[in-house]
Design a protein around this motif. Structure first.
Motif, PDB file in Angstrom:
ATOM      1  N   TYR A 209       4.920  33.221   7.047  1.00  0.00           N
ATOM      2  CA  TYR A 209       5.428  31.857   6.921  1.00  0.00           C
ATOM      3  C   TYR A 209       5.904  31.635   5.485  1.00  0.00           C
ATOM      4  O   TYR A 209       5.127  31.765   4.533  1.00  0.00           O
ATOM      5  CB  TYR A 209       4.340  30.854   7.289  1.00  0.00           C
ATOM      6  N   VAL A 210       7.202  31.319   5.320  1.00  0.00           N
ATOM      7  CA  VAL A 210       7.831  31.240   4.002  1.00  0.00           C
ATOM      8  C   VAL A 210       8.722  30.002   3.912  1.00  0.00           C
ATOM      9  O   VAL A 210       8.863  29.240   4.869  1.00  0.00           O
ATOM     10  CB  VAL A 210       8.670  32.508   3.719  1.00  0.00           C
ATOM     11  N   THR A 211       9.340  29.854   2.744  1.00  0.00           N
ATOM     12  CA  THR A 211      10.245  28.723   2.518  1.00  0.00           C
ATOM     13  C   THR A 211      11.705  29.110   2.703  1.00  0.00           C
ATOM     14  O   THR A 211      12.495  28.338   3.251  1.00  0.00           O
ATOM     15  CB  THR A 211      10.055  28.169   1.087  1.00  0.00           C
ATOM     16  N   THR A 212      12.097  30.312   2.233  1.00  0.00           N
ATOM     17  CA  THR A 212      13.495  30.731   2.289  1.00  0.00           C
ATOM     18  C   THR A 212      13.606  32.132   2.874  1.00  0.00           C
ATOM     19  O   THR A 212      12.615  32.852   3.021  1.00  0.00           O
ATOM     20  CB  THR A 212      14.140  30.732   0.887  1.00  0.00           C
ATOM     21  N   TYR A 213      14.836  32.529   3.168  1.00  0.00           N
ATOM     22  CA  TYR A 213      15.103  33.835   3.757  1.00  0.00           C
ATOM     23  C   TYR A 213      14.746  34.978   2.819  1.00  0.00           C
ATOM     24  O   TYR A 213      14.528  36.101   3.257  1.00  0.00           O
ATOM     25  CB  TYR A 213      16.577  33.951   4.157  1.00  0.00           C
ATOM     26  N   HIS A 214      14.702  34.721   1.519  1.00  0.00           N
ATOM     27  CA  HIS A 214      14.478  35.792   0.545  1.00  0.00           C
ATOM     28  C   HIS A 214      13.046  35.828   0.015  1.00  0.00           C
ATOM     29  O   HIS A 214      12.767  36.501  -0.970  1.00  0.00           O
ATOM     30  CB  HIS A 214      15.459  35.645  -0.629  1.00  0.00           C
ATOM     31  N   ASP A 215      12.152  35.113   0.694  1.00  0.00           N
ATOM     32  CA  ASP A 215      10.750  35.116   0.264  1.00  0.00           C
ATOM     33  C   ASP A 215       9.980  36.334   0.757  1.00  0.00           C
ATOM     34  O   ASP A 215       8.828  36.520   0.391  1.00  0.00           O
ATOM     35  CB  ASP A 215      10.036  33.842   0.731  1.00  0.00           C
ATOM     36  N   GLY A 216      10.583  37.126   1.588  1.00  0.00           N
ATOM     37  CA  GLY A 216       9.958  38.361   2.056  1.00  0.00           C
ATOM     38  C   GLY A 216      10.770  39.560   1.601  1.00  0.00           C
ATOM     39  O   GLY A 216      11.873  39.426   1.057  1.00  0.00           O
ATOM     40  N   GLY A 217      10.250  40.738   1.854  1.00  0.00           N
ATOM     41  CA  GLY A 217      10.992  41.943   1.537  1.00  0.00           C
ATOM     42  C   GLY A 217      12.084  42.208   2.552  1.00  0.00           C
ATOM     43  O   GLY A 217      12.132  41.604   3.625  1.00  0.00           O
ATOM     44  N   ALA A 218      12.965  43.128   2.219  1.00  0.00           N
ATOM     45  CA  ALA A 218      14.048  43.487   3.134  1.00  0.00           C
ATOM     46  C   ALA A 218      13.473  43.970   4.460  1.00  0.00           C
ATOM     47  O   ALA A 218      12.589  44.831   4.494  1.00  0.00           O
ATOM     48  CB  ALA A 218      14.919  44.568   2.515  1.00  0.00           C
ATOM     49  N   GLY A 219      13.950  43.375   5.535  1.00  0.00           N
ATOM     50  CA  GLY A 219      13.495  43.768   6.864  1.00  0.00           C
ATOM     51  C   GLY A 219      12.252  43.059   7.357  1.00  0.00           C
ATOM     52  O   GLY A 219      11.820  43.284   8.484  1.00  0.00           O
ATOM     53  N   ASP A 220      11.660  42.165   6.515  1.00  0.00           N
ATOM     54  CA  ASP A 220      10.458  41.445   6.933  1.00  0.00           C
ATOM     55  C   ASP A 220      10.803  40.333   7.923  1.00  0.00           C
ATOM     56  O   ASP A 220      11.785  39.602   7.732  1.00  0.00           O
ATOM     57  CB  ASP A 220       9.758  40.811   5.728  1.00  0.00           C
ATOM     58  N   LEU A 221       9.969  40.186   8.945  1.00  0.00           N
ATOM     59  CA  LEU A 221      10.119  39.085   9.891  1.00  0.00           C
ATOM     60  C   LEU A 221       9.499  37.837   9.276  1.00  0.00           C
ATOM     61  O   LEU A 221       8.374  37.877   8.766  1.00  0.00           O
ATOM     62  CB  LEU A 221       9.432  39.429  11.216  1.00  0.00           C
ATOM     63  N   LEU A 222      10.237  36.720   9.326  1.00  0.00           N
ATOM     64  CA  LEU A 222       9.840  35.505   8.630  1.00  0.00           C
ATOM     65  C   LEU A 222       9.837  34.312   9.577  1.00  0.00           C
ATOM     66  O   LEU A 222      10.614  34.251  10.538  1.00  0.00           O
ATOM     67  CB  LEU A 222      10.814  35.218   7.481  1.00  0.00           C
ATOM     68  N   LEU A 223       8.988  33.348   9.276  1.00  0.00           N
ATOM     69  CA  LEU A 223       8.960  32.061   9.954  1.00  0.00           C
ATOM     70  C   LEU A 223       9.155  30.992   8.894  1.00  0.00           C
ATOM     71  O   LEU A 223       8.461  30.995   7.869  1.00  0.00           O
ATOM     72  CB  LEU A 223       7.623  31.855  10.672  1.00  0.00           C
ATOM     73  N   LEU A 224      10.116  30.067   9.116  1.00  0.00           N
ATOM     74  CA  LEU A 224      10.395  29.037   8.131  1.00  0.00           C
ATOM     75  C   LEU A 224      10.936  27.787   8.805  1.00  0.00           C
ATOM     76  O   LEU A 224      11.263  27.809   9.994  1.00  0.00           O
ATOM     77  CB  LEU A 224      11.397  29.541   7.091  1.00  0.00           C
ATOM     78  N   LYS A 225      11.043  26.722   8.039  1.00  0.00           N
ATOM     79  CA  LYS A 225      11.676  25.491   8.506  1.00  0.00           C
ATOM     80  C   LYS A 225      13.164  25.583   8.189  1.00  0.00           C
ATOM     81  O   LYS A 225      13.560  25.672   7.029  1.00  0.00           O
ATOM     82  CB  LYS A 225      11.067  24.273   7.819  1.00  0.00           C
ATOM     83  N   GLY A 226      14.001  25.570   9.228  1.00  0.00           N
ATOM     84  CA  GLY A 226      15.436  25.714   9.031  1.00  0.00           C
ATOM     85  C   GLY A 226      16.090  24.422   8.572  1.00  0.00           C
ATOM     86  O   GLY A 226      15.470  23.357   8.518  1.00  0.00           O
ATOM     87  N   SER A 227      17.367  24.498   8.260  1.00  0.00           N
ATOM     88  CA  SER A 227      18.111  23.337   7.767  1.00  0.00           C
ATOM     89  C   SER A 227      18.210  22.228   8.798  1.00  0.00           C
ATOM     90  O   SER A 227      18.463  21.070   8.464  1.00  0.00           O
ATOM     91  CB  SER A 227      19.523  23.762   7.341  1.00  0.00           C
ATOM     92  N   HIS A 228      18.020  22.578  10.058  1.00  0.00           N
ATOM     93  CA  HIS A 228      18.061  21.613  11.170  1.00  0.00           C
ATOM     94  C   HIS A 228      16.715  20.940  11.377  1.00  0.00           C
ATOM     95  O   HIS A 228      16.564  20.094  12.260  1.00  0.00           O
ATOM     96  CB  HIS A 228      18.457  22.341  12.452  1.00  0.00           C
ATOM     97  N   GLY A 229      15.704  21.345  10.607  1.00  0.00           N
ATOM     98  CA  GLY A 229      14.384  20.741  10.701  1.00  0.00           C
ATOM     99  C   GLY A 229      13.455  21.392  11.699  1.00  0.00           C
ATOM    100  O   GLY A 229      12.312  20.961  11.852  1.00  0.00           O
ATOM    101  N   MET A 230      13.911  22.448  12.368  1.00  0.00           N
ATOM    102  CA  MET A 230      13.105  23.110  13.382  1.00  0.00           C
ATOM    103  C   MET A 230      12.573  24.443  12.847  1.00  0.00           C
ATOM    104  O   MET A 230      13.132  25.035  11.928  1.00  0.00           O
ATOM    105  CB  MET A 230      13.935  23.366  14.645  1.00  0.00           C
ATOM    106  N   ALA A 231      11.463  24.892  13.437  1.00  0.00           N
ATOM    107  CA  ALA A 231      10.919  26.199  13.071  1.00  0.00           C
ATOM    108  C   ALA A 231      11.916  27.289  13.453  1.00  0.00           C
ATOM    109  O   ALA A 231      12.458  27.302  14.562  1.00  0.00           O
ATOM    110  CB  ALA A 231       9.588  26.430  13.760  1.00  0.00           C
ATOM    111  N   GLU A 232      12.133  28.220  12.539  1.00  0.00           N
ATOM    112  CA  GLU A 232      13.161  29.248  12.699  1.00  0.00           C
ATOM    113  C   GLU A 232      12.557  30.619  12.407  1.00  0.00           C
ATOM    114  O   GLU A 232      11.755  30.771  11.483  1.00  0.00           O
ATOM    115  CB  GLU A 232      14.309  28.950  11.745  1.00  0.00           C
ATOM    116  N   ILE A 233      12.950  31.596  13.188  1.00  0.00           N
ATOM    117  CA  ILE A 233      12.491  32.969  13.000  1.00  0.00           C
ATOM    118  C   ILE A 233      13.666  33.764  12.441  1.00  0.00           C
ATOM    119  O   ILE A 233      14.769  33.736  12.996  1.00  0.00           O
ATOM    120  CB  ILE A 233      12.015  33.570  14.334  1.00  0.00           C
ATOM    121  N   ALA A 234      13.426  34.468  11.341  1.00  0.00           N
ATOM    122  CA  ALA A 234      14.515  35.170  10.661  1.00  0.00           C
ATOM    123  C   ALA A 234      14.021  36.511  10.132  1.00  0.00           C
ATOM    124  O   ALA A 234      12.817  36.784  10.110  1.00  0.00           O
ATOM    125  CB  ALA A 234      15.057  34.318   9.513  1.00  0.00           C
TER     126      ALA A 234
END
Length: 264
Positions: A209-234
């Motif tokens: 669980y992170v804030t931005t797309y670059h808070d993890g390492g390359a290839g890491d699966l992330l969970l964050l709050k997207g610009s639309h306000g919804m939980a987003e998996i990236a």
């Protein structure tokens, strides 16, 4: 002053340009802006989400013209929705309702005479012959004739997430062009249950669980709050949809696997 008409369709090329031509014939001063014409064919749910998300970024008084209309030519109604902030024009199939609700109070009207602008209305192109003229007239400050208020427009929602003993259950609404997976779980809900840096499982796959797309390492699966306000998996630098196999309509379960030390 003449205003703005946005266009959201599943038409791809050519047909949106024809609709813009009709709008220009009614008022050369009305400005048209494409939100997208790349909604998958007939995908009302995705069109509704994109319209809801994007419509809120436009000036007050904007007319949002949306046509994802697999029922064109049937008995489905043609709608004009007048809201506190915006106007919406399109088919009565649920496409307009999430966006209309998101902008405040509104009133819905049926276009009772489809021949108000063109006598030879094509049964397969209401975008050109009905919806574009109605949107252009409203944006130009004119009245669309023959409107009848209705109180039962077709509704659509994106489902409801639920907190269970296993975690948070929800559903995928949309996969964006970057392969990010947008869910119907509110970002604030996730933020109220997780600490930044927590490790979670998403349908069994480990993510952080992170804030931005670059808070993890390359290839890491992330969970964050997207610009639309919804939980987003990236995924940092990759497509989460391909890694997880998730697509629109799929069920998801997010559960805590390991708390970040700073959150304990």
């Amino acid at each position: 002053m003449p205003g703005i008409v946005t266009i959201t369709t599943d038409f791809g090329d050519i047909y949106p340009g024809v609709m813009k031509g009709v709008i220009a014939c009614i008022s050369a001063h009305v400005r048209t802006i494409d939100i997208t014409n790349a909604i998958p064919a007939g995908d009302i749910r995705q069109g509704a989400f994109i319209l809801q998300y994007a419509s809120l970024s436009f000036p007050r008084g904007t007319v949002h013209l949306a046509v994802v209309d697999p029922g064109v030519g049937s008995s489905r109604r043609a709608l004009v929705i007048l809201g506190e902030e915006y106007c919406f024009v399109g088919p009565d199939n649920g496409l307009l309702l999430p966006a209309a609700r998101a902008q405040g109070q509104f009133r819905a009207y049926e276009i009772t005479d489809l021949e108000f602008y063109r006598k030879a209305v094509s049964p397969v192109f209401h975008g050109r012959d009905v919806f574009a003229p109605a949107a252009a007239m409203i944006a130009a400050g004119e009245s669309v004739p023959g409107l009848r208020e209705i109180f039962d427009p077709v509704d659509l929602d994106f489902g409801t997430s639920a907190l269970t003993e296993d975690g948070i259950r929800g559903q995928v609404i949309y996969v964006d062009p970057f392969g990010n997976v947008i869910t119907n779980i509110g970002g604030d809900v996730i933020g109220g249950l997780l600490f930044l840096g927590d490790t979670v499982e998403i349908n069994g796959a480990s993510a952080t669980y992170v804030t931005t797309y670059h808070d993890g390492g390359a290839g890491d699966l992330l969970l964050l709050k997207g610009s639309h306000g919804m939980a987003e998996i990236a995924i940092n630098g990759d497509r989460a949809s391909e890694y997880t196999g998730l697509g629109a309509g799929d069920d998801i379960l997010i559960s805590v696997k390991d708390r970040h030390p700073a959150g304990r």
